[in-house]
Design a protein around this motif. Structure first.
Motif, short mmCIF file in Angstrom:
data_model
loop_
_atom_site.label_atom_id
_atom_site.label_comp_id
_atom_site.label_asym_id
_atom_site.label_seq_id
_atom_site.Cartn_x
_atom_site.Cartn_y
_atom_site.Cartn_z
N VAL A 30 0.93 -1.06 -0.05
CA VAL A 30 -0.25 0.08 -0.09
C VAL A 30 0.58 1.47 -0.38
N VAL A 34 -0.25 3.06 -3.46
CA VAL A 34 -1.52 4.24 -3.73
C VAL A 34 -0.94 5.25 -2.76
N ARG A 39 -3.62 7.05 1.72
CA ARG A 39 -3.07 5.99 2.62
C ARG A 39 -2.87 5.98 4.38
#
Lengths: 510, 511
Positions: A30, A34, A39
């Motif tokens: 992530v 992202v 986040r």
């Protein structure tokens, strides 16, 4: 060529560990994939869900007792209880770590080492706050969960590193007062590295004696051995030294106040509650599973360390003027109280220890959560006690929770602190160690004074010009505070269910 | 055995009241006062019903209730009262409404603006813990109330007290906590050695080795000696009593400190009879020193509230003598003294508080001839002073007399030295009254507007019941004695002490 058979792994039994490490790896992805502004909610949600799922899995495993993963992981009562406790503390700590109501960009930066005031630093401060702390927390939590269920010394060492390395990093991530934070991280890292190497050296000596690092194997080797035990006692001493470093028992405590003072407060909340559970969980396992047969060699030494720790923590706490340092010394003193229970025979001592860890963890989480709320004019935290004068007027509820926590730490009845003290003292006395109880009482007397002084500052002193602001807690911190307060009262008023649970769970599988 | 759970309701009711009052808005102080007063009167009515349900000629412990609490440790919510506990609970239920009425405006008077509902909520919370500590029949429960009691008292002194309130509150808390933690060690010992239970009646049958018994006695005794306080653990009381608001000081000295003497009677003597006998000479010595030493300090005091606190320490010396000579008369006298002292010293504290509130100073040298300005108040002060020095015809006389007579039969030396305390009591009370209310009028007094107002109706209502009861029990203490006497006899039987022949400890032959 010999056949190599894969070790049997009971994936259901190690499910909680798998979930935690899996979610931590996902968190790293992530972080890489992202966009920054998404986040924070994603990482926080992921971490919380992972911890909850892991907790549910732990609960579903209750009652299990087996050794799996090629004899390197034991899932038994104490392991599951400690893991469950770690998940709960991790959840509450994540709430505090993830709260951005007071500090809009969170308490962390991604690159704290950038020169302050430089162009890069300005860009960093303008960007939405960093979220690396969430996967780090999950890795650390996973390491702790493995630490308390390791069933040989090497697995335990690896778990120790897995839990420690993220912590070193997390200590350095503070957005404000970065120099202190980095100093804390370096100190923690250096001393932690020493402790780890002591541990490893001890493992080597024990291997030399027993020819195995497996707890059950060591147990058998001690039973079978007729030869001089010098090697195993020396090895045990070194291993225990490494563990006591994590638990902050004297004389291995010196890192604690500096690290607590410098590290970001939400991280300290996590460390204070969870690391203590992990360290004592591992210590219990090593001592009671592998070295039960030389109890007479280690119990008196631990008793002496307990007295030393209680006294040192209490006396030094009296002189502190910084709330974080005060809580650090209180943490040290409490490590001493936990050690008092170690002199009791296996099940009683284990049960008392586990109860104490739960009771203490909630109190300390509440305390640090409130420290994050006390801010000065430019928005930084103000842990200096002189600036806490009269805070009770600003928010009676939050100050009331802090008072409750302080009373719990002082061991006033109807709070968790009292029942916990009763549990460890009665365990020690059952084993006939009156001197430990007396030392514990004396230390409690001394340490009551600093706790009381904080209460006095908050309620009875008049607010002055330098009085800080007690911010209104965001919903996450408020939830954490509510959990801490309710647990502290509940464990003081109706400790029955937890006491039953710990005494049922306190049976090790070898 | 009664169907209605009197004792648990009596304990819980004030706690509920405290919660209710605490939730009232800060902006409506009058409502908070009224609710608090009404609630405490309700508790008093409940007490009357409890008293009626108690049979003086019946079992030692009555109105017993027990609910499981922490089965793992064998700890229960066990409530039961004997005569001694009942009398003390009656004193609490009587004093609290009067204190609330007397403290009607206290919460606002401190320099800083403090919450009025919080003040009265704390008083009710204190009442709940005080009742709980007397009706508990489980050592764990007793300990819990004993410690929790500190918290409301700490905030009452620390938030609403006089000039040195912070210092006094912290000193009070630390002293009490020191004692409490030693007691905790003893309680843990009791639990381990007594077979993993803390039920009073089970423990009473338990046998301990001499050494263990003496150590545990010492743990409890330290806690009680600090709480009472006995010489040399007394230094917190003048500070706390001097700094606390007058009404709170009444509860502090009148009730809170009695927990200690009650604890000695209920826990030390029956649970550790051998150790009690062994330690008795030391305890008597401390008590006698306390009588004389505190009286001397009282003579030299220039601060009215501290003076009353010192007289109280001297009186606790008398109670200590009454307990540790182990005769029925002295024991009954001691318990009666616990009640009467609550009335007499309570009244003295209240009246002194009224004077201090008017003058704005507690220093005796700031008064002088005050009787000319507030004659009625000065009269009540004289009455309270005379009660405090045990004038015959007033309630404390009987208790002091019983203690001395009981002590004389077994230990004349102690009785003789203690009697000196009476002489000194006359000195400090009368000299204090002379310097405050008699003599030439202090010209500065006339400048103080508040000194021109004599007792208000509210103040009269506060003192009237106490004056009436002091006179009533001075002539007719039988209702109290018939409740107290069986309990004291049972306690002394536990210690194994017998009265020297010829015994005169029957109800008829007293006063």
């Amino acid at each position: 060529m010999t056949d190599f058979t894969l070790p049997e792994i009971d994936y259901a039994a190690i499910g909680p560990l798998v979930v935690l490490f899996g979610a931590a790896c996902l968190g790293v992805l992530v972080e890489a994939l992202v966009p920054r502004r998404l986040r924070h909610p994603l990482q926080l949600g992921l971490a919380l869900v992972a911890v909850v799922v892991a907790f549910i899995l732990v609960v579903r495993l209750a009652g299990l007792g087996l050794v799996t993963a090629g004899g390197s992981v034991t899932i038994d009562g104490p392991a599951l209880f400690m893991q469950g406790t770690l998940m709960v503390f991790g959840f509450v700590a994540l709430l505090v770590i993830g709260d951005r109501a007071v500090d809009r960009q969170g308490a962390f930066v991604a690159q704290p080492a950038i020169a302050v005031g430089s162009e890069a630093d300005r860009r960093q401060l303008e960007a939405p706050g960093s979220t690396e702390v969430f996967p780090l927390t999950l890795f650390s939590l996973g390491g702790m969960a493995l630490f308390v269920s390791a069933s040989d010394l090497l697995t335990m060492f690896i778990a120790l590193e897995v839990l420690s390395l993220p912590l070193y990093l997390m200590c350095a991530l503070a957005r404000r007062r970065r120099l202190l934070s980095q100093e804390a991280a370096v100190k923690y890292f250096l001393l932690g590295a020493y402790a780890s190497s002591f541990f490893l050296f001890g493992v080597a000596l024990i291997y030399g004696f027993a020819g195995t690092v497996d707890f059950a194997g060591i147990h058998d080797a001690i039973a079978a051995s007729m030869m001089d035990r010098l090697l195993v006692v020396a090895g045990l001493a070194l291993v225990v030294m490494g563990l006591l470093f994590k638990a902050a028992a004297a004389p291995f405590h010196v890192w604690t106040p500096d690290v607590y003072q410098g590290a970001p407060t939400p991280v300290v909340a996590f460390m204070a509650a969870a690391t203590k559970v992990a360290a004592f969980g591992a210590l219990l396992r090593v001592l009671y599973v592998a070295f039960e047969r030389i109890t007479w060699d280690w119990q008196p030494v631990l008793g002496v360390i307990a007295v030393l720790t209680m006294m040192l923590g209490a006396i030094l706490a009296v002189t502190q003027t910084d709330i974080k340092r005060l809580l650090a010394y209180s943490w040290i003193a409490n490590a001493g109280y936990v050690l008092v229970a170690f002199v009791a025979p296996g099940q009683v001592g284990t049960a008392a220890t586990m109860f104490y860890l739960v009771a203490y963890g909630f109190a300390v989480l509440g305390a640090f959560a409130i420290v994050t709320l006390v801010r000065d004019a430019d928005g930084g935290e103000t842990p200096h006690l002189s600036r806490w004068a009269g805070l009770g007027r600003q928010s009676p509820v939050v100050a009331g929770v802090f008072t409750l926590v302080m009373l719990a730490l002082a061991g006033i009845p109807l709070t968790a602190g009292f029942t916990a003290k009763f549990a460890v003292f009665s365990a020690a006395l059952s084993a006939g160690h009156v001197w430990l109880v007396i030392a514990g009482v004396l230390s409690s007397l001394i340490i009551a004074f600093p706790y009381l002084r904080v209460v006095v500052m908050m309620w009875l002193s008049e607010p002055g010009e330098s009085t800080a602001t007690l911010e209104v807690p965001g919903s996450l911190t408020a939830a954490a505070l509510a959990v801490a307060a309710i647990a502290t009262v509940a464990l003081g008023v109706v400790p029955g269910p937890l006491l039953d649970l710990v005494s049922e769970a306190a049976i090790f599988v070898r | 055995m009664s169907g209605f759970p009197y004792l648990s309701v009596l304990t819980v009711a004030p706690a509920v009241g405290a919660a209710v009052v605490a939730l009232l808005p800060r902006s409506r102080p009058l409502l908070a006062r009224r609710v608090a007063l009404g609630w405490s009167l309700g508790v008093f009515v409940l007490l009357l019903a409890t008293w009626a349900a108690f049979d003086p000629g019946g079992d030692r412990f009555q109105l017993r209730e027990s609910y499981p609490w922490i089965p793992h440790w064998g700890v229960n919510f066990t409530f039961a009262v004997d005569g001694i506990a009942l009398v003390m609970v009656a004193l609490i239920a009587l004093l609290v409404p009067l204190v609330i009425l007397a403290s009607w405006h206290d919460a606002e008077k401190t320099g800083v603006k403090r919450s009025v509902p919080a003040f009265f909520a704390l008083i009710l919370a204190l009442q709940a813990t005080m009742i709980g500590v007397f009706v508990a029949a489980d050592v764990f429960l007793f300990y819990v109330f004993f410690e929790v009691m500190l918290v409301p008292m700490y905030f009452l002194i620390g938030s609403y007290g006089g000039a040195r309130r912070q210092y006094a509150a912290v000193k009070f808390f630390i002293y009490a906590l020191v004692g409490g933690l030693f007691m905790l060690a003893a309680v843990v010992g009791l639990w381990v050695l007594g077979g993993n239970t803390l039920d009073w009646e089970t423990l009473q049958g338990a046998e301990f080795t001499t050494t263990a018994g003496r150590w545990m006695f010492l743990g409890f005794f330290l806690a009680f000696a600090i709480k009472a306080p006995f010489f040399p653990f007394h230094t917190w009381l003048p500070d706390a009593g001097g700094a606390a608001p007058a009404g709170v000081a009444v509860l502090l000295v009148g009730v809170l400190d009695k927990v200690a003497t009650f604890g000695i009677l209920r826990y030390l003597l029956p649970l550790f009879p051998e150790a009690s006998q062994w330690f008795a000479p030391a305890a008597l010595t401390l008590a006698v020193i306390g009588i004389i030493y505190a009286a001397l300090l009282a003579v030299g005091q220039n601060d009215l509230k501290r003076l009353v606190a010192y007289t109280s320490i001297a009186h606790f010396g008398f109670i200590g003598v009454g307990i540790f000579v182990f005769t029925t008369q002295a024991g009954t006298g001691a318990v009666l003294y616990m009640f009467n002292h609550g009335l007499a010293t309570g009244l003295l504290f209240l009246v002194v508080g009224m004077l201090v509130a008017r003058r704005g100073s507690a220093l005796i040298s700031d008064f002088g001839g005050a009787g000319k300005m507030v004659p009625l108040l000065a009269g009540v002060l004289l009455f309270a002073g005379l009660a405090s020095l045990s004038l015959p015809g007033l309630a404390p006389f009987i208790s002091e007399f019983l203690v001395l007579v009981g002590a004389f039969t077994v230990n004349p030396a102690v009785a003789v030295i203690a009697t000196l305390g009476i002489v000194l009591a006359a000195a400090y009370v009368l000299w204090m009254i002379q310097r405050t209310t008699q003599g030439p009028l202090n010209p500065r007094l006339t400048d103080v507007g508040a000194m021109k107002r004599d007792m208000s109706l509210r103040e009269k209502v506060v003192v009237a019941p106490m004056v009436a009861l002091i006179i009533f029990f001075g002539f007719y203490p039988a209702p109290l004695i018939e409740v107290i006497n069986p309990a004291v006899e049972a306690t002394l039987a536990d210690v194994g002490a017998t009265d020297p022949a010829p015994t005169v400890a029957t109800t008829e032959s007293q006063p």
